[in-house]
Scaffold this motif. Structure first.
Motif, PDB file in Angstrom:
ATOM      1  N   GLY A  54      32.283  55.311  74.281  1.00  0.00           N
ATOM      2  CA  GLY A  54      32.911  54.386  73.432  1.00  0.00           C
ATOM      3  C   GLY A  54      34.129  53.658  74.031  1.00  0.00           C
ATOM      4  N   LEU A  55      34.926  54.326  74.643  1.00  0.00           N
ATOM      5  CA  LEU A  55      36.247  53.557  75.289  1.00  0.00           C
ATOM      6  C   LEU A  55      35.583  52.713  76.468  1.00  0.00           C
ATOM      7  CD1 LEU A  55      38.710  56.596  75.574  1.00  0.00           C
ATOM      8  CD2 LEU A  55      38.889  54.182  74.619  1.00  0.00           C
ATOM      9  N   VAL A  56      34.736  53.144  77.268  1.00  0.00           N
ATOM     10  CA  VAL A  56      34.363  52.394  78.600  1.00  0.00           C
ATOM     11  C   VAL A  56      33.501  51.118  77.978  1.00  0.00           C
ATOM     12  CG1 VAL A  56      33.407  52.414  80.691  1.00  0.00           C
ATOM     13  CG2 VAL A  56      34.746  54.012  79.972  1.00  0.00           C
ATOM     14  N   LEU A  83      30.465  48.573  68.436  1.00  0.00           N
ATOM     15  CA  LEU A  83      31.051  50.071  67.878  1.00  0.00           C
ATOM     16  C   LEU A  83      29.832  50.654  67.220  1.00  0.00           C
ATOM     17  CD1 LEU A  83      34.363  50.924  66.243  1.00  0.00           C
ATOM     18  CD2 LEU A  83      32.200  51.400  65.244  1.00  0.00           C
ATOM     19  N   LEU A  84      29.200  49.768  66.184  1.00  0.00           N
ATOM     20  CA  LEU A  84      28.241  50.271  65.279  1.00  0.00           C
ATOM     21  C   LEU A  84      27.082  50.482  66.136  1.00  0.00           C
ATOM     22  CD1 LEU A  84      28.769  47.874  62.161  1.00  0.00           C
ATOM     23  CD2 LEU A  84      29.334  50.291  62.441  1.00  0.00           C
ATOM     24  N   ALA A  85      26.404  49.637  67.119  1.00  0.00           N
ATOM     25  CA  ALA A  85      25.175  49.835  67.813  1.00  0.00           C
ATOM     26  C   ALA A  85      25.333  51.088  68.705  1.00  0.00           C
ATOM     27  CB  ALA A  85      24.773  48.559  68.513  1.00  0.00           C
ATOM     28  N   GLY A  86      26.511  51.004  69.293  1.00  0.00           N
ATOM     29  CA  GLY A  86      26.705  52.119  70.326  1.00  0.00           C
ATOM     30  C   GLY A  86      26.775  53.549  69.486  1.00  0.00           C
ATOM     31  N   SER A  87      27.659  53.570  68.508  1.00  0.00           N
ATOM     32  CA  SER A  87      27.736  54.965  67.954  1.00  0.00           C
ATOM     33  C   SER A  87      26.221  55.298  67.207  1.00  0.00           C
ATOM     34  CB  SER A  87      28.460  54.844  66.437  1.00  0.00           C
ATOM     35  OG  SER A  87      29.888  54.414  67.067  1.00  0.00           O
ATOM     36  N   ALA A  88      25.483  54.209  66.697  1.00  0.00           N
ATOM     37  CA  ALA A  88      23.949  54.919  66.244  1.00  0.00           C
ATOM     38  C   ALA A  88      23.097  55.268  67.347  1.00  0.00           C
ATOM     39  CB  ALA A  88      23.334  53.403  65.574  1.00  0.00           C
ATOM     40  N   SER A  89      23.259  54.673  68.410  1.00  0.00           N
ATOM     41  CA  SER A  89      22.357  54.665  69.515  1.00  0.00           C
ATOM     42  C   SER A  89      22.739  56.312  70.168  1.00  0.00           C
ATOM     43  CB  SER A  89      22.686  53.615  70.607  1.00  0.00           C
ATOM     44  OG  SER A  89      21.927  53.904  71.955  1.00  0.00           O
ATOM     45  N   MET A  90      24.020  56.531  70.255  1.00  0.00           N
ATOM     46  CA  MET A  90      24.394  57.935  70.940  1.00  0.00           C
ATOM     47  C   MET A  90      24.133  58.900  70.125  1.00  0.00           C
ATOM     48  SD  MET A  90      26.195  57.725  74.021  1.00  0.00           S
ATOM     49  CE  MET A  90      27.336  59.214  73.576  1.00  0.00           C
ATOM     50  N   ALA A  91      24.126  58.551  68.668  1.00  0.00           N
ATOM     51  CA  ALA A  91      23.789  59.718  67.916  1.00  0.00           C
ATOM     52  C   ALA A  91      22.289  59.966  68.045  1.00  0.00           C
ATOM     53  CB  ALA A  91      24.398  59.219  66.297  1.00  0.00           C
ATOM     54  N   ASN A 173      23.015  72.908  67.735  1.00  0.00           N
ATOM     55  CA  ASN A 173      22.474  72.191  66.676  1.00  0.00           C
ATOM     56  C   ASN A 173      22.608  70.651  66.769  1.00  0.00           C
ATOM     57  OD1 ASN A 173      22.985  71.038  64.012  1.00  0.00           O
ATOM     58  ND2 ASN A 173      23.801  72.836  63.157  1.00  0.00           N
ATOM     59  N   ALA A 174      21.205  70.084  66.843  1.00  0.00           N
ATOM     60  CA  ALA A 174      21.095  68.808  66.938  1.00  0.00           C
ATOM     61  C   ALA A 174      21.861  67.902  66.116  1.00  0.00           C
ATOM     62  CB  ALA A 174      19.606  68.604  66.999  1.00  0.00           C
ATOM     63  N   GLY A 175      21.689  68.197  64.809  1.00  0.00           N
ATOM     64  CA  GLY A 175      22.550  67.438  64.016  1.00  0.00           C
ATOM     65  C   GLY A 175      24.163  67.285  64.039  1.00  0.00           C
ATOM     66  N   ALA A 176      24.815  68.520  64.419  1.00  0.00           N
ATOM     67  CA  ALA A 176      26.152  68.909  64.639  1.00  0.00           C
ATOM     68  C   ALA A 176      26.475  67.768  65.782  1.00  0.00           C
ATOM     69  CB  ALA A 176      26.623  69.796  64.669  1.00  0.00           C
ATOM     70  N   ALA A 177      25.541  67.755  66.808  1.00  0.00           N
ATOM     71  CA  ALA A 177      25.757  67.239  68.037  1.00  0.00           C
ATOM     72  C   ALA A 177      25.614  65.698  67.811  1.00  0.00           C
ATOM     73  CB  ALA A 177      24.860  67.590  69.266  1.00  0.00           C
ATOM     74  N   ALA A 178      24.691  64.988  67.166  1.00  0.00           N
ATOM     75  CA  ALA A 178      24.652  63.864  66.692  1.00  0.00           C
ATOM     76  C   ALA A 178      25.657  63.490  65.951  1.00  0.00           C
ATOM     77  CB  ALA A 178      23.336  63.707  66.105  1.00  0.00           C
ATOM     78  N   LEU A 179      26.286  63.891  64.960  1.00  0.00           N
ATOM     79  CA  LEU A 179      27.290  63.597  64.036  1.00  0.00           C
ATOM     80  C   LEU A 179      28.556  63.570  65.116  1.00  0.00           C
ATOM     81  CD1 LEU A 179      28.649  62.896  61.415  1.00  0.00           C
ATOM     82  CD2 LEU A 179      28.786  65.184  61.041  1.00  0.00           C
ATOM     83  N   SER A 180      28.663  64.355  65.854  1.00  0.00           N
ATOM     84  CA  SER A 180      29.941  64.572  66.827  1.00  0.00           C
ATOM     85  C   SER A 180      30.018  63.326  67.471  1.00  0.00           C
ATOM     86  CB  SER A 180      30.081  65.871  67.320  1.00  0.00           C
ATOM     87  OG  SER A 180      31.132  65.824  68.540  1.00  0.00           O
ATOM     88  N   SER A 181      28.790  63.107  67.996  1.00  0.00           N
ATOM     89  CA  SER A 181      28.674  61.792  69.060  1.00  0.00           C
ATOM     90  C   SER A 181      28.888  60.513  68.466  1.00  0.00           C
ATOM     91  CB  SER A 181      27.164  61.856  69.824  1.00  0.00           C
ATOM     92  OG  SER A 181      27.262  60.712  70.623  1.00  0.00           O
ATOM     93  N   PHE A 182      28.404  60.302  67.126  1.00  0.00           N
ATOM     94  CA  PHE A 182      28.715  59.152  66.320  1.00  0.00           C
ATOM     95  C   PHE A 182      29.938  58.928  66.153  1.00  0.00           C
ATOM     96  CE2 PHE A 182      29.154  56.730  62.476  1.00  0.00           C
ATOM     97  CZ  PHE A 182      28.156  55.729  62.523  1.00  0.00           C
TER      98      PHE A 182
END
Length: 261
Positions: A54-56, A83-91, A173-182
């Motif tokens: 997100g930073l880079v 920000l929005l596209a990257g967060s959704a894509s990462m999650a 936990n895929a869900g927790a990892a996705a939320l953490s990534s987002f």
């Protein structure tokens, strides 16, 4: 009598030491010499990657857009979209990749479970051969394999670790990892965008670059703290990649701004 007292004191001291050792490790962990962090679940990895990306990515995007079109509105739109596209894509990517990995592991476990049920002797010999490769003599390896195969679930767990190299309970936990990534990506992407809510022009560009680099160094320092590596080297590595990405996008953005303009 003194010997008895001495023995009693020594035994008491030893019992106190054992009690303290067990208490320090908590219930169910008295057999462990020391604790380890859970680094296999994927949540910590997703958070570190998320905030770094997100930073880079957003500081590079913001500087590239600012170089091409210096209007505050253009930079804000691009930054929020990134920000929005990257967060959704990462999650989404984190969730899909972890689910796929878990399903692959489960498929291999199903094959191993069926083989243990239908060919227990062959699987037992296979495990004994693994133990011999690890240094056990033939008789010890055979006894160990026999003991493991007394319980089919234990046998499956051991075969998964020894034969497949996977932890059946460590797929994460895929869900927790996705939320953490987002969340982590959104947080990291917001930092270089923040100055543009209040400023514009060169002042906002400089503030974005400084905030991005400082935050990137902080991420490297925190990562070094967890991994017990050199803080300066890890932070410098993080900053070097950020500077390279920002420089490339700034040059391309300046060229595009000149060419289009």
């Amino acid at each position: 009598m003194s010997a008895d007292v001495t023995d009693h004191d020594a035994g008491s001291g030893q019992g106190k030491h054992v009690h303290e050792h067990e208490h320090s490790h908590g219930s169910g962990h008295s057999h462990m010499v020391h604790r380890h962090r859970d680094v296999t679940g994927g949540t910590i990895r997703a958070a570190v990657f998320g905030v770094s990306d997100g930073l880079v990515s957003n500081v590079a995007l913001i500087l590239g857009v600012a170089a091409a079109a210096s209007t505050r509105e253009s930079v804000l739109i691009a930054g929020v979209a990134g920000l929005l596209a990257g967060s959704a894509s990462m999650a989404a990517g984190e969730y899909v990749s972890m689910k796929a990995q878990a399903e692959l592991v489960e498929r291999e476990l199903d094959i191993e479970r069926l083989s243990i049920a239908k060919q227990p002797e062959m699987e037992q010999r296979e495990l004994a051969a693994i133990y011999r490769q690890r240094g056990a003599d033939a008789e010890t390896a055979r006894r160990m394999a026999e003991q493991v195969h007394e319980n089919p679930e234990v046998a499956l767990d051991v075969h998964a670790r020894e034969e497949l190299g996977v932890d059946p309970d460590g797929t994460g936990n895929a869900g927790a990892a996705a939320l953490s990534s987002f969340i982590a990506f959104a947080f990291g992407a917001l930092i270089p965008l923040f100055p543009w809510f209040f400023f514009e022009g060169n002042g906002a560009v400089i503030a974005s670059a400084i905030l991005g680099l400082v935050a990137t160094a902080c991420v490297g320092a925190v990562l070094a703290r967890f991994t017990e590596r050199s803080m300066i080297r890890t932070a410098g590595r993080q900053m070097s990649w950020a500077i390279a990405a920002c420089t490339i996008t700034w040059v391309i953005g300046s060229w595009l701004g000149t060419a289009v303009g």
